[in-house]
Design a protein around this motif. Structure first.
Motif, PDB file in Angstrom:
ATOM      1  N   ILE A 155      -8.206  14.626   7.125  1.00  0.00           N
ATOM      2  CA  ILE A 155      -7.353  14.809   8.296  1.00  0.00           C
ATOM      3  C   ILE A 155      -7.386  16.278   8.692  1.00  0.00           C
ATOM      4  CG2 ILE A 155      -5.277  15.099   6.863  1.00  0.00           C
ATOM      5  CD1 ILE A 155      -3.652  13.845   9.128  1.00  0.00           C
ATOM      6  N   ASP A 156      -7.370  16.545   9.972  1.00  0.00           N
ATOM      7  CA  ASP A 156      -7.340  17.912  10.469  1.00  0.00           C
ATOM      8  C   ASP A 156      -6.077  18.605   9.945  1.00  0.00           C
ATOM      9  OD1 ASP A 156      -8.167  19.997  12.649  1.00  0.00           O
ATOM     10  OD2 ASP A 156      -6.023  19.626  12.965  1.00  0.00           O
ATOM     11  N   PRO A 157      -6.193  19.806   9.365  1.00  0.00           N
ATOM     12  CA  PRO A 157      -5.032  20.486   8.781  1.00  0.00           C
ATOM     13  C   PRO A 157      -3.888  20.710   9.759  1.00  0.00           C
ATOM     14  CG  PRO A 157      -7.062  21.556   8.084  1.00  0.00           C
ATOM     15  CD  PRO A 157      -7.440  20.560   9.140  1.00  0.00           C
ATOM     16  N   HIS A 158      -4.218  21.005  11.014  1.00  0.00           N
ATOM     17  CA  HIS A 158      -3.174  21.228  12.021  1.00  0.00           C
ATOM     18  C   HIS A 158      -2.395  19.939  12.288  1.00  0.00           C
ATOM     19  CE1 HIS A 158      -1.154  23.001  15.459  1.00  0.00           C
ATOM     20  NE2 HIS A 158      -1.591  22.019  16.228  1.00  0.00           N
ATOM     21  N   ARG A 159      -3.106  18.836  12.418  1.00  0.00           N
ATOM     22  CA  ARG A 159      -2.444  17.543  12.642  1.00  0.00           C
ATOM     23  C   ARG A 159      -1.625  17.142  11.416  1.00  0.00           C
ATOM     24  NH1 ARG A 159      -7.585  14.720  15.667  1.00  0.00           N
ATOM     25  NH2 ARG A 159      -6.793  14.956  17.786  1.00  0.00           N
ATOM     26  N   LYS A 160      -2.141  17.411  10.254  1.00  0.00           N
ATOM     27  CA  LYS A 160      -1.405  17.114   9.023  1.00  0.00           C
ATOM     28  C   LYS A 160      -0.091  17.895   8.994  1.00  0.00           C
ATOM     29  CE  LYS A 160      -1.838  17.534   3.983  1.00  0.00           C
ATOM     30  NZ  LYS A 160      -2.762  17.857   2.856  1.00  0.00           N
ATOM     31  N   HIS A 161      -0.153  19.174   9.293  1.00  0.00           N
ATOM     32  CA  HIS A 161       1.041  20.019   9.319  1.00  0.00           C
ATOM     33  C   HIS A 161       2.079  19.469  10.299  1.00  0.00           C
ATOM     34  CE1 HIS A 161       3.570  23.630   9.618  1.00  0.00           C
ATOM     35  NE2 HIS A 161       3.490  23.471  10.932  1.00  0.00           N
ATOM     36  N   ASN A 162       1.613  19.090  11.483  1.00  0.00           N
ATOM     37  CA  ASN A 162       2.534  18.596  12.499  1.00  0.00           C
ATOM     38  C   ASN A 162       3.210  17.297  12.083  1.00  0.00           C
ATOM     39  OD1 ASN A 162       1.968  20.790  14.096  1.00  0.00           O
ATOM     40  ND2 ASN A 162       0.482  19.716  15.385  1.00  0.00           N
ATOM     41  N   LEU A 163       2.458  16.374  11.492  1.00  0.00           N
ATOM     42  CA  LEU A 163       3.045  15.116  11.039  1.00  0.00           C
ATOM     43  C   LEU A 163       4.042  15.348   9.907  1.00  0.00           C
ATOM     44  CD1 LEU A 163       0.337  12.278  10.930  1.00  0.00           C
ATOM     45  CD2 LEU A 163       2.412  12.367  12.303  1.00  0.00           C
ATOM     46  N   LEU A 164       3.667  16.187   8.964  1.00  0.00           N
ATOM     47  CA  LEU A 164       4.558  16.466   7.836  1.00  0.00           C
ATOM     48  C   LEU A 164       5.881  17.079   8.297  1.00  0.00           C
ATOM     49  CD1 LEU A 164       2.047  17.924   5.203  1.00  0.00           C
ATOM     50  CD2 LEU A 164       3.343  15.791   4.982  1.00  0.00           C
ATOM     51  N   ASN A 165       5.827  17.804   9.420  1.00  0.00           N
ATOM     52  CA  ASN A 165       7.022  18.486   9.920  1.00  0.00           C
ATOM     53  C   ASN A 165       7.639  17.826  11.146  1.00  0.00           C
ATOM     54  OD1 ASN A 165       7.279  21.170   8.271  1.00  0.00           O
ATOM     55  ND2 ASN A 165       5.086  20.906   8.665  1.00  0.00           N
TER      56      ASN A 165
ATOM     57  N   THR B  58      -4.024  10.513   0.373  1.00  0.00           N
ATOM     58  CA  THR B  58      -4.499   9.362  -0.382  1.00  0.00           C
ATOM     59  C   THR B  58      -3.837   8.071   0.098  1.00  0.00           C
ATOM     60  OG1 THR B  58      -2.808   9.680  -2.090  1.00  0.00           O
ATOM     61  CG2 THR B  58      -4.974  10.676  -2.484  1.00  0.00           C
ATOM     62  N   VAL B  59      -4.591   6.983  -0.046  1.00  0.00           N
ATOM     63  CA  VAL B  59      -4.065   5.624   0.119  1.00  0.00           C
ATOM     64  C   VAL B  59      -4.286   4.918  -1.206  1.00  0.00           C
ATOM     65  CG1 VAL B  59      -4.225   3.435   1.355  1.00  0.00           C
ATOM     66  CG2 VAL B  59      -4.698   5.576   2.559  1.00  0.00           C
ATOM     67  N   THR B  60      -3.233   4.318  -1.744  1.00  0.00           N
ATOM     68  CA  THR B  60      -3.321   3.637  -3.025  1.00  0.00           C
ATOM     69  C   THR B  60      -3.038   2.159  -2.851  1.00  0.00           C
ATOM     70  OG1 THR B  60      -2.530   5.652  -4.127  1.00  0.00           O
ATOM     71  CG2 THR B  60      -2.515   3.615  -5.418  1.00  0.00           C
ATOM     72  N   ALA B  61      -3.971   1.329  -3.322  1.00  0.00           N
ATOM     73  CA  ALA B  61      -3.807  -0.121  -3.254  1.00  0.00           C
ATOM     74  C   ALA B  61      -2.804  -0.574  -4.304  1.00  0.00           C
ATOM     75  CB  ALA B  61      -5.153  -0.808  -3.456  1.00  0.00           C
ATOM     76  N   SER B  62      -2.392  -1.816  -4.215  1.00  0.00           N
ATOM     77  CA  SER B  62      -1.379  -2.328  -5.146  1.00  0.00           C
ATOM     78  C   SER B  62      -1.872  -2.365  -6.584  1.00  0.00           C
ATOM     79  CB  SER B  62      -0.912  -3.718  -4.709  1.00  0.00           C
ATOM     80  OG  SER B  62      -1.990  -4.630  -4.717  1.00  0.00           O
ATOM     81  N   ASP B  63      -3.202  -2.408  -6.782  1.00  0.00           N
ATOM     82  CA  ASP B  63      -3.746  -2.422  -8.141  1.00  0.00           C
ATOM     83  C   ASP B  63      -4.034  -1.025  -8.679  1.00  0.00           C
ATOM     84  OD1 ASP B  63      -5.979  -1.652  -6.720  1.00  0.00           O
ATOM     85  OD2 ASP B  63      -7.243  -3.315  -7.374  1.00  0.00           O
ATOM     86  N   GLY B  64      -3.668  -0.004  -7.903  1.00  0.00           N
ATOM     87  CA  GLY B  64      -3.838   1.374  -8.355  1.00  0.00           C
ATOM     88  C   GLY B  64      -5.089   2.062  -7.862  1.00  0.00           C
TER      89      GLY B  64
ATOM     90  N   LEU C 271       0.852  -1.187   0.000  1.00  0.00           N
ATOM     91  CA  LEU C 271       0.000   0.000   0.000  1.00  0.00           C
ATOM     92  C   LEU C 271       0.888   1.238   0.000  1.00  0.00           C
ATOM     93  CD1 LEU C 271      -2.771  -0.874   2.630  1.00  0.00           C
ATOM     94  CD2 LEU C 271      -2.692  -1.404   0.182  1.00  0.00           C
ATOM     95  N   SER C 272       0.400   2.301  -0.625  1.00  0.00           N
ATOM     96  CA  SER C 272       1.128   3.573  -0.648  1.00  0.00           C
ATOM     97  C   SER C 272       0.262   4.653  -0.014  1.00  0.00           C
ATOM     98  CB  SER C 272       1.487   3.968  -2.084  1.00  0.00           C
ATOM     99  OG  SER C 272       2.413   3.052  -2.637  1.00  0.00           O
ATOM    100  N   ILE C 273       0.860   5.383   0.908  1.00  0.00           N
ATOM    101  CA  ILE C 273       0.162   6.467   1.599  1.00  0.00           C
ATOM    102  C   ILE C 273       0.890   7.772   1.309  1.00  0.00           C
ATOM    103  CG2 ILE C 273      -0.512   7.398   3.844  1.00  0.00           C
ATOM    104  CD1 ILE C 273      -0.475   4.462   4.878  1.00  0.00           C
ATOM    105  N   ASP C 274       0.134   8.765   0.891  1.00  0.00           N
ATOM    106  CA  ASP C 274       0.680  10.100   0.631  1.00  0.00           C
ATOM    107  C   ASP C 274      -0.068  11.081   1.528  1.00  0.00           C
ATOM    108  OD1 ASP C 274       1.233  12.688  -0.394  1.00  0.00           O
ATOM    109  OD2 ASP C 274       1.660  11.873  -2.375  1.00  0.00           O
ATOM    110  N   LEU C 275       0.588  11.553   2.571  1.00  0.00           N
ATOM    111  CA  LEU C 275      -0.084  12.435   3.522  1.00  0.00           C
ATOM    112  C   LEU C 275      -0.402  13.784   2.899  1.00  0.00           C
ATOM    113  CD1 LEU C 275      -1.183  13.193   6.273  1.00  0.00           C
ATOM    114  CD2 LEU C 275       1.171  13.612   7.047  1.00  0.00           C
ATOM    115  N   GLU C 276       0.516  14.348   2.114  1.00  0.00           N
ATOM    116  CA  GLU C 276       0.266  15.643   1.489  1.00  0.00           C
ATOM    117  C   GLU C 276      -0.978  15.585   0.608  1.00  0.00           C
ATOM    118  OE1 GLU C 276       0.253  19.347   0.982  1.00  0.00           O
ATOM    119  OE2 GLU C 276       2.095  18.654   1.950  1.00  0.00           O
TER     120      GLU C 276
END
Length: 201
Positions: free
Chosen positions: A162-172, A149-155, A141-146
């Motif tokens: 996700i809460d924007p504040h939590r997203k920012h914190n994880l990315l940084n 998205t979650v992408t399965a092996s078949d595409g 599986l592929s996860i892109d936080l920015e």
């Protein structure tokens, strides 16, 4: 805290519902205040037999999922007590993301404080990813936080919220302490000002 940006890895299927924090890391392992070393006791009661040997039927003991970095789980993952040792144990094992239809609130919050991305998706999407995860190392599986998205092996691609504040914190790579340290200059300036205007403090 380690940043979370993208992740492509093996996902372990755990279709059980109500996987609670005592199942994730049993109470007898809560004596430590260290975040490392708990991975060996992750899912201890399911992972080991009474004689201490590995349970060959448990997913994380099977060759295809020993290197899993993602768990695809049933409803209400992380319910039970509020122990922060649960995300510590997951992270120490190597789990960076858990995908489910729902999470217990405290566990969900604790994940963000420890660099784990909990992803909530609709039941039909989780079913697709659960089936994909059953293919083990042959399907990643592929996860892109920015992009959120979650992408399965078949595409097949699934978008999550996700809460924007939590997203920012994880990315940084920022937990609560990290966020505070970003304000270091302002804190020092305030302390200097107080030291001059109220030296008795």
């Amino acid at each position: 805290m380690e940043k979370f940006t993208t992740l492509t890895g093996i996902a372990a299927p755990m279709p059980l519902v109500n996987i609670d924090t005592d199942m994730i890391i049993p109470k007898q392992f809560l004596k430590t205040i260290h975040r490392s070393g708990l991975g060996k006791n992750l899912f201890d009661e399911m992972r080991y037999l009474a004689d201490g040997s590995e349970n060959p039927d448990f997913v994380l003991n099977q060759p295809a999922w020993r290197e899993a970095q993602i768990i695809v789980a049933g409803d209400n993952f992380g319910c039970g007590s509020s122990r922060e040792h649960a995300p510590w144990a997951l992270l120490d094992f190597g789990i960076r993301s858990v995908i489910s239809t729902s999470f217990a609130d405290i566990f969900y919050n604790n994940c963000f404080q420890n660099g784990i991305l909990p992803i909530v998706l609709p039941e039909d999407a989780v079913k697709v990813l659960m089936e994909d995860a059953k293919n083990g190392a042959n399907a990643r599986l592929s996860i892109d936080l920015e992009a959120q998205t979650v992408t399965a092996s078949d595409g097949q691609e699934f978008r999550f919220d996700i809460d924007p504040h939590r997203k920012h914190n994880l990315l940084n790579g920022l937990d609560d302490v990290g966020q505070t340290l970003q304000k270091g200059a302002a804190i020092e300036a305030y302390e200097a000002k107080i030291a001059q205007s109220q030296p008795w403090v």
